[in-house]
Motif scaffolding. Structure first.
Motif, PDB file in Angstrom:
ATOM      1  N   ARG A 173       0.839  -1.194   0.000  1.00  0.00           N
ATOM      2  CA  ARG A 173       0.000   0.000   0.000  1.00  0.00           C
ATOM      3  C   ARG A 173       0.872   1.241   0.000  1.00  0.00           C
ATOM      4  O   ARG A 173       2.021   1.220   0.461  1.00  0.00           O
ATOM      5  CB  ARG A 173      -0.941   0.010   1.205  1.00  0.00           C
ATOM      6  CG  ARG A 173      -0.255   0.158   2.555  1.00  0.00           C
ATOM      7  CD  ARG A 173      -1.273   0.004   3.682  1.00  0.00           C
ATOM      8  NE  ARG A 173      -0.662   0.168   5.001  1.00  0.00           N
ATOM      9  CZ  ARG A 173      -1.296  -0.042   6.149  1.00  0.00           C
ATOM     10  NH1 ARG A 173      -2.578  -0.431   6.142  1.00  0.00           N
ATOM     11  NH2 ARG A 173      -0.675   0.125   7.288  1.00  0.00           N
ATOM     12  N   GLN A 174       0.295   2.294  -0.522  1.00  0.00           N
ATOM     13  CA  GLN A 174       1.003   3.573  -0.539  1.00  0.00           C
ATOM     14  C   GLN A 174       0.040   4.682  -0.145  1.00  0.00           C
ATOM     15  O   GLN A 174      -0.951   4.931  -0.847  1.00  0.00           O
ATOM     16  CB  GLN A 174       1.597   3.854  -1.917  1.00  0.00           C
ATOM     17  CG  GLN A 174       2.480   5.081  -1.953  1.00  0.00           C
ATOM     18  CD  GLN A 174       3.317   5.160  -3.207  1.00  0.00           C
ATOM     19  OE1 GLN A 174       3.006   4.573  -4.229  1.00  0.00           O
ATOM     20  NE2 GLN A 174       4.413   5.909  -3.135  1.00  0.00           N
ATOM     21  N   ALA A 175       0.339   5.291   0.962  1.00  0.00           N
ATOM     22  CA  ALA A 175      -0.452   6.414   1.449  1.00  0.00           C
ATOM     23  C   ALA A 175       0.086   7.700   0.832  1.00  0.00           C
ATOM     24  O   ALA A 175       1.258   7.769   0.439  1.00  0.00           O
ATOM     25  CB  ALA A 175      -0.390   6.475   2.969  1.00  0.00           C
ATOM     26  N   PRO A 176      -0.740   8.740   0.769  1.00  0.00           N
ATOM     27  CA  PRO A 176      -0.284  10.011   0.191  1.00  0.00           C
ATOM     28  C   PRO A 176       0.968  10.536   0.889  1.00  0.00           C
ATOM     29  O   PRO A 176       1.013  10.611   2.128  1.00  0.00           O
ATOM     30  CB  PRO A 176      -1.475  10.949   0.422  1.00  0.00           C
ATOM     31  CG  PRO A 176      -2.648  10.048   0.504  1.00  0.00           C
ATOM     32  CD  PRO A 176      -2.157   8.798   1.162  1.00  0.00           C
ATOM     33  N   GLY A 177       1.980  10.843   0.103  1.00  0.00           N
ATOM     34  CA  GLY A 177       3.197  11.400   0.654  1.00  0.00           C
ATOM     35  C   GLY A 177       4.127  10.408   1.314  1.00  0.00           C
ATOM     36  O   GLY A 177       5.146  10.795   1.903  1.00  0.00           O
ATOM     37  N   LYS A 178       3.781   9.125   1.230  1.00  0.00           N
ATOM     38  CA  LYS A 178       4.603   8.096   1.872  1.00  0.00           C
ATOM     39  C   LYS A 178       5.091   7.079   0.846  1.00  0.00           C
ATOM     40  O   LYS A 178       4.556   6.973  -0.242  1.00  0.00           O
ATOM     41  CB  LYS A 178       3.816   7.399   2.977  1.00  0.00           C
ATOM     42  CG  LYS A 178       3.443   8.298   4.136  1.00  0.00           C
ATOM     43  CD  LYS A 178       2.827   7.494   5.273  1.00  0.00           C
ATOM     44  CE  LYS A 178       2.526   8.378   6.474  1.00  0.00           C
ATOM     45  NZ  LYS A 178       1.943   7.607   7.600  1.00  0.00           N
ATOM     46  N   GLU A 179       6.100   6.328   1.240  1.00  0.00           N
ATOM     47  CA  GLU A 179       6.608   5.282   0.369  1.00  0.00           C
ATOM     48  C   GLU A 179       5.680   4.063   0.407  1.00  0.00           C
ATOM     49  O   GLU A 179       4.949   3.854   1.377  1.00  0.00           O
ATOM     50  CB  GLU A 179       8.019   4.886   0.810  1.00  0.00           C
ATOM     51  CG  GLU A 179       9.051   5.985   0.625  1.00  0.00           C
ATOM     52  CD  GLU A 179      10.455   5.512   0.960  1.00  0.00           C
ATOM     53  OE1 GLU A 179      11.397   6.271   0.670  1.00  0.00           O
ATOM     54  OE2 GLU A 179      10.602   4.401   1.486  1.00  0.00           O
TER      55      GLU A 179
END
Length: 123
Positions: A37-43
């Motif tokens: 998974r990829q959250a906004p602004g995260k790797e």
């Protein structure tokens, strides 16, 4: 080889969603499948994985006890049941395949990726 993730949506904290990864062009008997998974602004981060045999699975500490991964080789589908969702679970979720017996938490070992499905958890 194709993978397609589906089942995302918007849910309140404490709710559940069931993600599916439909695969084609290869047999689940020969590949390990991972969910990332990829959250906004995260790797992008590892969430869960299941071995080619379906008998070995792995979970990130952040989802252990809340998420359950399973596979159905007859339907070429891997499912991620997500319970007790939290706002921090909000992300685009991807499924990926690697031609390996064991599960890897390293996204770079996965050869094939599907388009993601968005999960949004509101507080």
């Amino acid at each position: 080889v194709q993978l397609q993730a589906s089942g995302g949506g918007m849910v309140q904290a404490g709710g559940s969603l069931r993600l599916s990864c439909a695969t084609s062009g290869f047999s689940l008997d020969d590949f390990a499948i991972g969910w990332f998974r990829q959250a906004p602004g995260k790797e992008r981060e590892f969430v869960s994985g299941i071995s080619w045999s379906g008998f070995i699975n792995d979970y990130a500490d952040s989802v252990k006890g809340r998420f359950t991964i399973s596979s159905d080789s007859a339907k070429n589908t891997v499912t991620l049941q997500m319970n007790n969702l939290k706002p921090e679970d909000t992300a685009v979720y991807y499924c990926a395949a690697t031609p390996a017996i064991t599960i890897s938490r390293n996204e770079y070992t996965y050869r094939y990726w599907g388009r993601g499905t968005l999960v949004t958890v509101s507080s």
